[in-house]
Design an enzyme around this catalytic site. Structure first.
Site, mmCIF file in Angstrom:
data_model
loop_
_atom_site.group_PDB
_atom_site.id
_atom_site.type_symbol
_atom_site.label_atom_id
_atom_site.label_comp_id
_atom_site.label_asym_id
_atom_site.label_seq_id
_atom_site.Cartn_x
_atom_site.Cartn_y
_atom_site.Cartn_z
ATOM 1 N N HIS A 96 0.857 -1.194 0.000
ATOM 2 C CA HIS A 96 0.000 0.000 0.000
ATOM 3 C C HIS A 96 0.891 1.242 0.000
ATOM 4 C CE1 HIS A 96 -2.815 3.073 1.243
ATOM 5 N NE2 HIS A 96 -3.781 2.251 0.863
ATOM 6 N N GLU A 179 -3.875 2.186 -7.421
ATOM 7 C CA GLU A 179 -4.185 3.230 -6.442
ATOM 8 C C GLU A 179 -3.274 4.437 -6.661
ATOM 9 O OE1 GLU A 179 -6.532 1.609 -2.927
ATOM 10 O OE2 GLU A 179 -4.467 1.889 -2.321
#
Ligand code: PGA
Length: 262
Positions: A96, A179
């Site tokens: 992430h 993302e």
């Protein structure tokens, strides 16, 4: 068989265990109404065991937000794949942007605490695949990288490095989340055509990197300021197989609408 859509709630560092248990009740209700979609909840490490018990034998799966790549040993503060399996996890977010120290807004201090690199991400992906946990691998460019027209290059490099330690045939059970860092928690959602282009770009790259048909099986998600009000136009693209949802996953009604739209 076509790819099933996948919607993942990334609770980040939010919700105590009782709060999480309450939200999970609502998530279970909505998942039952949308059985065509796979739903995953990723709470903090300390809530994994109790939520794993609540979610056992339900349609909602449990995921972790991170992992360490070794099985056990003197690694204070780390959590291994064995511990995740023991908690009932079948998914785990890896790489992430926040864990890589790349923040969309208001970076924390000191930034260097968040230290994932392409190399540690690759080791984590490999450990997860070995443990039979589906990695949800996050890739994406920063605002500066997009401004410099380096988006495709950055994402391609993150993918090549992250998948560098797994055999091609092991890649089919992967989920990859596009993302863009500048969209994470900022309220700036990526244009839906561009999100679809990136999802398709990622699929083509995975096919190229693994030199196999994995590209067709991997699920490619979009993540970044996704809400009930903007998810329909993203989900209208067949290239997008679902979403990784942060802020909006903390609100039962918002998350319900996203799952029902997927
Ligand atoms: P956001 O976060 O939906 O709050 O932008 C998404 C993510 O970080 O996965």
């Amino acid at each position: 068989m076509g790819r099933r859509r996948l919607v993942v709630a990334n609770w980040k560092m939010n919700l105590t265990t009782p709060e999480g248990c309450g939200l999970v009740e609502a998530v279970l209700g909505m998942a039952k109404r949308r059985s065509e979609v796979d739903v995953v909840v990723c709470p903090s490490f300390v809530s994994l065991q109790p939520l794993g018990r609540s979610l056992a034998h339900t349609p909602v799966s449990l995921g972790a937000q991170d992992v360490f790549w070794l099985e056990n040993g003197a690694y204070t503060g780390q959590v291994s794949t064995r511990m995740l399996v023991d908690s009932g996890c079948t998914y785990c977010i890896v790489g992430h942007s926040e864990a890589r120290g790349r923040f969309g807004s208001e970076p924390p201090n000191p930034l260097s605490y968040f230290s994932d690199t392409d190399e540690t991400v690759a080791m984590k992906v490999s450990a997860l695949v070995y443990a039979n946990i589906t990695p949800i691998l996050c890739v994406g460019e920063s605002e500066d990288e997009r401004g410099a027209e380096r988006t495709d290059e950055v994402v391609a490099e993150q993918l090549a490095k992250a998948l560098g330690r797994v055999a091609p045939e092991e890649c089919s059970n992967l989920a990859i989340a596009y993302e863009p860092v500048w969209a994470i928690g900022t309220g700036k959602v990526c244009d839906h055509d561009e999100a679809a282009r990136m999802c398709s770009f990622i699929r083509d790259k995975v096919t190229l990197i693994t030199d196999s048909a994995c590209g067709n099986q991997v699920r490619v998600l979009y993540g970044g300021s996704l809400k009930a009000s903007n998810c329909a136009e993203i989900f209208a693209h067949k290239e997008v197989d679902g979403a990784l949802v942060g802020g909006a996953s903390l609100l039962a009604q918002e998350f319900a609408k996203i799952v029902l739209s997927a």
